[in-house]
Design a protein around this motif. Structure first.
Motif, PDB file in Angstrom:
ATOM      1  N   PRO A  59       7.786  -2.746   7.106  1.00 30.00           N
ATOM      2  CA  PRO A  59       8.260  -1.393   6.792  1.00 30.00           C
ATOM      3  C   PRO A  59       7.850  -0.943   5.397  1.00 30.00           C
ATOM      4  CG  PRO A  59      10.044  -2.966   6.614  1.00 30.00           C
ATOM      5  CD  PRO A  59       8.861  -3.716   7.167  1.00 30.00           C
ATOM      6  N   ARG A  60       7.764   0.366   5.250  1.00 27.06           N
ATOM      7  CA  ARG A  60       7.527   0.946   3.929  1.00 27.06           C
ATOM      8  C   ARG A  60       8.806   0.769   3.106  1.00 27.06           C
ATOM      9  NH1 ARG A  60       3.269   4.891   4.694  1.00 27.06           N
ATOM     10  NH2 ARG A  60       2.928   5.193   6.920  1.00 27.06           N
ATOM     11  N   PHE A  62       9.757   2.534   0.521  1.00 34.96           N
ATOM     12  CA  PHE A  62      10.220   3.870   0.162  1.00 34.96           C
ATOM     13  C   PHE A  62       9.351   4.875   0.907  1.00 34.96           C
ATOM     14  CE2 PHE A  62      11.041   1.260  -3.652  1.00 34.96           C
ATOM     15  CZ  PHE A  62      12.414   1.455  -3.782  1.00 34.96           C
ATOM     16  N   PRO A  63       9.845   6.096   1.117  1.00 32.38           N
ATOM     17  CA  PRO A  63       8.996   7.116   1.755  1.00 32.38           C
ATOM     18  C   PRO A  63       7.696   7.317   0.963  1.00 32.38           C
ATOM     19  CG  PRO A  63      11.261   7.888   1.579  1.00 32.38           C
ATOM     20  CD  PRO A  63      11.174   6.610   0.794  1.00 32.38           C
ATOM     21  N   ASN A  64       6.651   7.656   1.658  1.00 34.19           N
ATOM     22  CA  ASN A  64       5.337   7.938   1.057  1.00 34.19           C
ATOM     23  C   ASN A  64       4.711   6.743   0.355  1.00 34.19           C
ATOM     24  OD1 ASN A  64       5.481  10.681   1.911  1.00 34.19           O
ATOM     25  ND2 ASN A  64       6.822  11.089   0.174  1.00 34.19           N
ATOM     26  N   THR A  65       5.042   5.542   0.795  1.00 33.23           N
ATOM     27  CA  THR A  65       4.368   4.346   0.293  1.00 33.23           C
ATOM     28  C   THR A  65       3.631   3.713   1.475  1.00 33.23           C
ATOM     29  OG1 THR A  65       6.312   2.946   0.681  1.00 33.23           O
ATOM     30  CG2 THR A  65       6.098   3.927  -1.510  1.00 33.23           C
ATOM     31  N   GLN A  67       2.405   1.072   4.377  1.00 34.63           N
ATOM     32  CA  GLN A  67       2.987   0.062   5.246  1.00 34.63           C
ATOM     33  C   GLN A  67       2.338  -1.260   4.891  1.00 34.63           C
ATOM     34  OE1 GLN A  67       2.109   1.505   9.201  1.00 34.63           O
ATOM     35  NE2 GLN A  67       4.212   2.191   9.460  1.00 34.63           N
TER      36      GLN A  67
END
Length: 158
Positions: A59-60, A62-65, A67
């Motif tokens: 999983p990422r 944080f958002p916008n990072t 995978q």
């Protein structure tokens, strides 16, 4: 003697090229990130017989990072498992920033480790490390010495 205009032009070119230089030096993900740790290396380092890893998407954080990739190595009897999670961020600066943010969550009571550019063991004795633009995590229970050896093997390939 250079004029102010020439100096400003030089400075503009230099500042424009600096981010490109950082991206050129960034490690790119191999076709199979799990290949950074072969089952033979895992087996010899941990002292047990491990099979090929089961690969899945990590999983990422944080958002916008980016995978990542999870590589789960297990013994045939299922008694021993190693998780190797790896992320190839876009730049060293991004990886450094994310490593620091994640340390705020997982680093409470952590102990430093000598792997890559920066690393630490969390409260569960799992290794969190960064080398350049690559962040990785190794967890197998509680043997920090063996995880440090595996971490240095990974870091040596980046």
């Amino acid at each position: 003697m250079p004029s102010i205009r020439q100096f400003c032009l030089f400075l503009l070119v230099f500042l424009s090229a600096a981010p490109l230089a950082q991206q050129v030096n960034a490690a790119t993900a191999p076709a199979d990130p799990c290949s950074l740790l072969s089952p033979a290396v895992v087996s010899s380092t941990l002292g047990d017989s491990f099979g090929a890893p089961q690969k899945s998407v990590a999983p990422r954080p944080f958002p916008n990072t980016v995978q990542g990739t999870d590589c789960r190595y297990a013994t045939s009897n299922g008694r021993h498992e190693l998780l190797f999670r790896v992320y190839f961020d876009h730049s060293t600066a991004e990886a450094t920033d994310l490593h620091a943010k994640l340390k705020m969550y997982f680093g409470a009571g952590s102990t430093p480790a000598v792997v890559g550019d920066e690393a630490y063991f969390d409260g569960n004795h799992s290794l969190h490390a960064r080398k350049g633009n690559v962040r990785f995590f190794l967890s197998d229970g509680n043997d920090e010495k063996k995880l440090t050896a595996l971490g240095n093997i990974v870091a040596g390939q980046l």
